[in-house]
Write a protein that holds these residues in place. Structure first.
Motif, PDB file in Angstrom:
ATOM      1  N   ARG A 104      12.155  61.371 100.049  1.00  0.00           N
ATOM      2  CA  ARG A 104      12.718  61.665  98.723  1.00  0.00           C
ATOM      3  C   ARG A 104      13.703  60.563  98.356  1.00  0.00           C
ATOM      4  O   ARG A 104      14.627  60.286  99.113  1.00  0.00           O
ATOM      5  CB  ARG A 104      13.447  63.003  98.715  1.00  0.00           C
ATOM      6  N   VAL A 105      13.480  59.941  97.196  1.00  0.00           N
ATOM      7  CA  VAL A 105      14.335  58.814  96.820  1.00  0.00           C
ATOM      8  C   VAL A 105      15.076  59.018  95.499  1.00  0.00           C
ATOM      9  O   VAL A 105      16.023  58.291  95.202  1.00  0.00           O
ATOM     10  CB  VAL A 105      13.540  57.489  96.762  1.00  0.00           C
ATOM     11  N   ALA A 106      14.645  59.960  94.684  1.00  0.00           N
ATOM     12  CA  ALA A 106      15.268  60.194  93.380  1.00  0.00           C
ATOM     13  C   ALA A 106      14.865  61.585  92.911  1.00  0.00           C
ATOM     14  O   ALA A 106      14.162  62.319  93.613  1.00  0.00           O
ATOM     15  CB  ALA A 106      14.827  59.130  92.370  1.00  0.00           C
ATOM     16  N   GLN A 107      15.338  61.938  91.721  1.00  0.00           N
ATOM     17  CA  GLN A 107      14.975  63.199  91.081  1.00  0.00           C
ATOM     18  C   GLN A 107      14.394  62.901  89.709  1.00  0.00           C
ATOM     19  O   GLN A 107      14.763  61.911  89.082  1.00  0.00           O
ATOM     20  CB  GLN A 107      16.212  64.079  90.879  1.00  0.00           C
ATOM     21  N   MET A 108      13.508  63.767  89.259  1.00  0.00           N
ATOM     22  CA  MET A 108      12.910  63.615  87.937  1.00  0.00           C
ATOM     23  C   MET A 108      13.166  64.885  87.135  1.00  0.00           C
ATOM     24  O   MET A 108      12.793  65.977  87.553  1.00  0.00           O
ATOM     25  CB  MET A 108      11.400  63.366  88.054  1.00  0.00           C
ATOM     26  N   MET A 109      13.814  64.711  85.977  1.00  0.00           N
ATOM     27  CA  MET A 109      14.060  65.832  85.070  1.00  0.00           C
ATOM     28  C   MET A 109      13.143  65.681  83.862  1.00  0.00           C
ATOM     29  O   MET A 109      13.096  64.616  83.244  1.00  0.00           O
ATOM     30  CB  MET A 109      15.521  65.841  84.604  1.00  0.00           C
ATOM     31  N   ILE A 110      12.415  66.724  83.533  1.00  0.00           N
ATOM     32  CA  ILE A 110      11.595  66.746  82.322  1.00  0.00           C
ATOM     33  C   ILE A 110      12.464  67.336  81.221  1.00  0.00           C
ATOM     34  O   ILE A 110      13.008  68.428  81.367  1.00  0.00           O
ATOM     35  CB  ILE A 110      10.321  67.597  82.508  1.00  0.00           C
ATOM     36  N   THR A 111      12.608  66.599  80.131  1.00  0.00           N
ATOM     37  CA  THR A 111      13.494  67.045  79.070  1.00  0.00           C
ATOM     38  C   THR A 111      12.788  67.055  77.721  1.00  0.00           C
ATOM     39  O   THR A 111      11.856  66.277  77.498  1.00  0.00           O
ATOM     40  CB  THR A 111      14.759  66.156  79.009  1.00  0.00           C
ATOM     41  N   SER A 112      13.224  67.960  76.859  1.00  0.00           N
ATOM     42  CA  SER A 112      12.691  68.037  75.496  1.00  0.00           C
ATOM     43  C   SER A 112      13.398  67.016  74.619  1.00  0.00           C
ATOM     44  O   SER A 112      14.574  66.708  74.826  1.00  0.00           O
ATOM     45  CB  SER A 112      12.926  69.430  74.908  1.00  0.00           C
ATOM     46  N   LEU A 113      12.683  66.524  73.640  1.00  0.00           N
ATOM     47  CA  LEU A 113      13.234  65.546  72.715  1.00  0.00           C
ATOM     48  C   LEU A 113      13.357  66.149  71.329  1.00  0.00           C
ATOM     49  O   LEU A 113      12.564  66.993  70.937  1.00  0.00           O
ATOM     50  CB  LEU A 113      12.316  64.319  72.642  1.00  0.00           C
ATOM     51  N   THR A 114      14.344  65.700  70.615  1.00  0.00           N
ATOM     52  CA  THR A 114      14.456  66.053  69.210  1.00  0.00           C
ATOM     53  C   THR A 114      14.419  64.756  68.419  1.00  0.00           C
ATOM     54  O   THR A 114      14.871  63.714  68.884  1.00  0.00           O
ATOM     55  CB  THR A 114      15.770  66.804  68.908  1.00  0.00           C
ATOM     56  N   SER A 115      13.880  64.821  67.264  1.00  0.00           N
ATOM     57  CA  SER A 115      13.778  63.644  66.412  1.00  0.00           C
ATOM     58  C   SER A 115      15.023  63.554  65.545  1.00  0.00           C
ATOM     59  O   SER A 115      15.706  64.547  65.309  1.00  0.00           O
ATOM     60  CB  SER A 115      12.526  63.746  65.543  1.00  0.00           C
ATOM     61  N   ALA A 116      15.321  62.364  65.083  1.00  0.00           N
ATOM     62  CA  ALA A 116      16.474  62.170  64.201  1.00  0.00           C
ATOM     63  C   ALA A 116      16.093  61.229  63.079  1.00  0.00           C
ATOM     64  O   ALA A 116      15.328  60.287  63.279  1.00  0.00           O
ATOM     65  CB  ALA A 116      17.648  61.595  64.986  1.00  0.00           C
ATOM     66  N   VAL A 117      16.623  61.515  61.925  1.00  0.00           N
ATOM     67  CA  VAL A 117      16.476  60.614  60.780  1.00  0.00           C
ATOM     68  C   VAL A 117      17.878  60.119  60.471  1.00  0.00           C
ATOM     69  O   VAL A 117      18.802  60.918  60.266  1.00  0.00           O
ATOM     70  CB  VAL A 117      15.866  61.348  59.566  1.00  0.00           C
ATOM     71  N   PHE A 118      18.073  58.802  60.492  1.00  0.00           N
ATOM     72  CA  PHE A 118      19.394  58.240  60.256  1.00  0.00           C
ATOM     73  C   PHE A 118      19.654  58.065  58.765  1.00  0.00           C
ATOM     74  O   PHE A 118      18.791  57.607  58.024  1.00  0.00           O
ATOM     75  CB  PHE A 118      19.532  56.891  60.962  1.00  0.00           C
ATOM     76  N   GLU A 119      20.852  58.453  58.358  1.00  0.00           N
ATOM     77  CA  GLU A 119      21.309  58.263  56.989  1.00  0.00           C
ATOM     78  C   GLU A 119      22.406  57.208  57.034  1.00  0.00           C
ATOM     79  O   GLU A 119      23.454  57.406  57.656  1.00  0.00           O
ATOM     80  CB  GLU A 119      21.872  59.575  56.433  1.00  0.00           C
ATOM     81  N   VAL A 120      22.192  56.081  56.411  1.00  0.00           N
ATOM     82  CA  VAL A 120      23.182  55.012  56.393  1.00  0.00           C
ATOM     83  C   VAL A 120      24.279  55.376  55.397  1.00  0.00           C
ATOM     84  O   VAL A 120      24.008  55.689  54.237  1.00  0.00           O
ATOM     85  CB  VAL A 120      22.529  53.658  56.016  1.00  0.00           C
ATOM     86  N   VAL A 121      25.531  55.359  55.885  1.00  0.00           N
ATOM     87  CA  VAL A 121      26.688  55.680  55.064  1.00  0.00           C
ATOM     88  C   VAL A 121      27.741  54.593  55.237  1.00  0.00           C
ATOM     89  O   VAL A 121      27.658  53.772  56.149  1.00  0.00           O
ATOM     90  CB  VAL A 121      27.282  57.063  55.437  1.00  0.00           C
TER      91      VAL A 121
END
Length: 139
Positions: A104-121
């Motif tokens: 065993r050399v590391a760990q793997m986490m499965i994660t959910s992603l959320t999308s983002a839309v950037f608003e330039v201000v």
């Protein structure tokens, strides 16, 4: 989730039912000199859903006992990557560290992603912290 085991590969496993991550294993023997890195093949390729990513994280015991950790923690495996998964390990210790195939050399986490839309201000909302960082909130 689909996973392809490569020759000498070990299926990622969870040590306990409450574990947040899967343990991942080296596919081959290698050693890491003090102050050096090694790209460790993990023996599998994975097909993640488009809304997921896998994060490669250090094992606390390896970091504590041997000062070997994931250099780019977390390493990111994107959903469209189909090559062999690997862990970039660094030896922060004073002696060489040997890794054995199947270890065993590391760990793997499965994660959910959320999308983002950037608003330039031109201005952001004020907070008490403002631009303080890198230890600005105390010890």
């Amino acid at each position: 989730m689909k996973i392809k085991l490569l020759e000498g590969g070990t299926l990622p496993t969870k040590a306990t039912s409450g574990a947040a991550c899967f343990d991942v294993y080296a596919r081959q023997d290698l050693w890491i000199s003090p102050g050096h890195t090694a790209l460790v093949p993990l023996g599998f390729s994975i097909q993640l859903p488009e809304d997921r990513a896998a994060l490669i994280l250090p094992r606390s015991g390896m970091a504590y006992k041997h000062r070997v950790t994931v250099l780019n923690a977390p390493g990111v495996i994107d959903s469209d990557y189909r090559g062999e998964c690997k862990a970039l390990l660094m030896n922060h210790g004073d002696t060489s560290h040997t890794i054995t195939a199947g270890e065993r050399v590391a760990q793997m986490m499965i994660t959910s992603l959320t999308s983002a839309v950037f608003e330039v201000v031109t201005q952001l909302d004020e907070t008490t912290r403002a631009g303080g960082g890198f230890g600005s909130t105390g010890r």
